[in-house]
Design a protein around this motif. Structure first.
Motif, PDB file in Angstrom:
ATOM      1  N   LYS A   1       0.097  -3.388 -15.975  1.00  0.00           N
ATOM      2  CA  LYS A   1       0.107  -3.931 -14.619  1.00  0.00           C
ATOM      3  C   LYS A   1      -0.684  -3.019 -13.692  1.00  0.00           C
ATOM      4  O   LYS A   1      -0.464  -1.813 -13.652  1.00  0.00           O
ATOM      5  CB  LYS A   1       1.536  -4.058 -14.105  1.00  0.00           C
ATOM      6  CG  LYS A   1       1.631  -4.810 -12.790  1.00  0.00           C
ATOM      7  CD  LYS A   1       3.019  -4.787 -12.187  1.00  0.00           C
ATOM      8  CE  LYS A   1       4.013  -5.483 -13.061  1.00  0.00           C
ATOM      9  NZ  LYS A   1       5.342  -5.600 -12.411  1.00  0.00           N
TER      10      LYS A   1
ATOM     11  N   ALA B   1      -1.461  -2.349  -9.691  1.00  0.00           N
ATOM     12  CA  ALA B   1      -0.861  -2.644  -8.397  1.00  0.00           C
ATOM     13  C   ALA B   1      -1.668  -1.977  -7.297  1.00  0.00           C
ATOM     14  O   ALA B   1      -2.138  -0.850  -7.449  1.00  0.00           O
ATOM     15  CB  ALA B   1       0.580  -2.150  -8.361  1.00  0.00           C
ATOM     16  N   CYS B   2      -1.827  -2.696  -6.187  1.00  0.00           N
ATOM     17  CA  CYS B   2      -2.483  -2.166  -5.007  1.00  0.00           C
ATOM     18  C   CYS B   2      -1.734  -2.728  -3.809  1.00  0.00           C
ATOM     19  O   CYS B   2      -1.857  -3.912  -3.495  1.00  0.00           O
ATOM     20  CB  CYS B   2      -3.953  -2.568  -4.975  1.00  0.00           C
ATOM     21  SG  CYS B   2      -4.822  -1.916  -3.535  1.00  0.00           S
TER      22      CYS B   2
ATOM     23  N   ASP C   1      -0.158  -6.376  -3.810  1.00  0.00           N
ATOM     24  CA  ASP C   1      -0.839  -7.166  -4.826  1.00  0.00           C
ATOM     25  C   ASP C   1      -0.649  -6.547  -6.205  1.00  0.00           C
ATOM     26  O   ASP C   1      -0.729  -5.331  -6.363  1.00  0.00           O
ATOM     27  CB  ASP C   1      -2.343  -7.253  -4.536  1.00  0.00           C
ATOM     28  CG  ASP C   1      -2.649  -8.096  -3.323  1.00  0.00           C
ATOM     29  OD1 ASP C   1      -1.875  -9.018  -3.037  1.00  0.00           O
ATOM     30  OD2 ASP C   1      -3.678  -7.827  -2.674  1.00  0.00           O
ATOM     31  N   GLU C   2      -0.381  -7.404  -7.170  1.00  0.00           N
ATOM     32  CA  GLU C   2      -0.245  -6.960  -8.550  1.00  0.00           C
ATOM     33  C   GLU C   2      -1.076  -7.863  -9.450  1.00  0.00           C
ATOM     34  O   GLU C   2      -1.186  -9.058  -9.197  1.00  0.00           O
ATOM     35  CB  GLU C   2       1.209  -7.035  -9.004  1.00  0.00           C
ATOM     36  CG  GLU C   2       2.129  -6.086  -8.289  1.00  0.00           C
ATOM     37  CD  GLU C   2       3.556  -6.182  -8.789  1.00  0.00           C
ATOM     38  OE1 GLU C   2       3.890  -7.173  -9.475  1.00  0.00           O
ATOM     39  OE2 GLU C   2       4.328  -5.271  -8.494  1.00  0.00           O
ATOM     40  N   CYS C   3      -1.639  -7.278 -10.474  1.00  0.00           N
ATOM     41  CA  CYS C   3      -2.374  -8.038 -11.475  1.00  0.00           C
ATOM     42  C   CYS C   3      -1.896  -7.593 -12.846  1.00  0.00           C
ATOM     43  O   CYS C   3      -1.782  -6.399 -13.114  1.00  0.00           O
ATOM     44  CB  CYS C   3      -3.877  -7.783 -11.385  1.00  0.00           C
ATOM     45  SG  CYS C   3      -4.659  -8.475  -9.942  1.00  0.00           S
TER      46      CYS C   3
ATOM     47  N   SER D   1       3.406 -12.607  -6.322  1.00  0.00           N
ATOM     48  CA  SER D   1       4.598 -11.827  -6.012  1.00  0.00           C
ATOM     49  C   SER D   1       5.668 -12.658  -5.361  1.00  0.00           C
ATOM     50  O   SER D   1       5.485 -13.735  -4.960  1.00  0.00           O
ATOM     51  CB  SER D   1       4.274 -10.634  -5.133  1.00  0.00           C
ATOM     52  OG  SER D   1       3.154 -10.808  -4.347  1.00  0.00           O
TER      53      SER D   1
END
Length: 93
Positions: free
Chosen positions: A27, A29-30, A33-35, A93
């Motif tokens: 994962k 994360a910023c 936002d998560e991808c 999210s």
């Protein structure tokens, strides 16, 4: 990446990334936002671009320009470490 146009992030297999296995999900994360991303390994940038498709790495740049740009960032000694293609899947999210 946030817009979904870029599908692949490129890295080389530095020591701290060598434990990542092909197909593994991690994962990113910023902020909020998560991808979710999937890792694929390649022996060269050319192999990665030919397999993944340059339009997924940078939809605004032709293949040869991408190859030049990537090799400017990661010289031959870094490419020799191995190439990681990180496939981005958007997670809400």
């Amino acid at each position: 990446m946030a817009s979904g146009r870029k599908k692949i992030e490129v890295r080389v297999q530095y020591a701290n990334l060598r434990n990542l296995t092909a197909g593994q999900h991690i994962k990113f994360a910023c902020g909020k936002d998560e991808c979710l991303v999937r890792v694929t390994r390649y022996s060269s940038f050319e192999e990665m671009l030919d397999t993944e498709g340059p339009e997924h790495v940078n939809p605004d740049s032709p293949r040869e320009q991408q190859l030049t740009n990537i090799r400017r960032i990661y010289g031959p000694e870094k490419e020799a470490l191995g190439v990681l293609a990180i496939e981005i899947e958007r997670v809400t999210s």
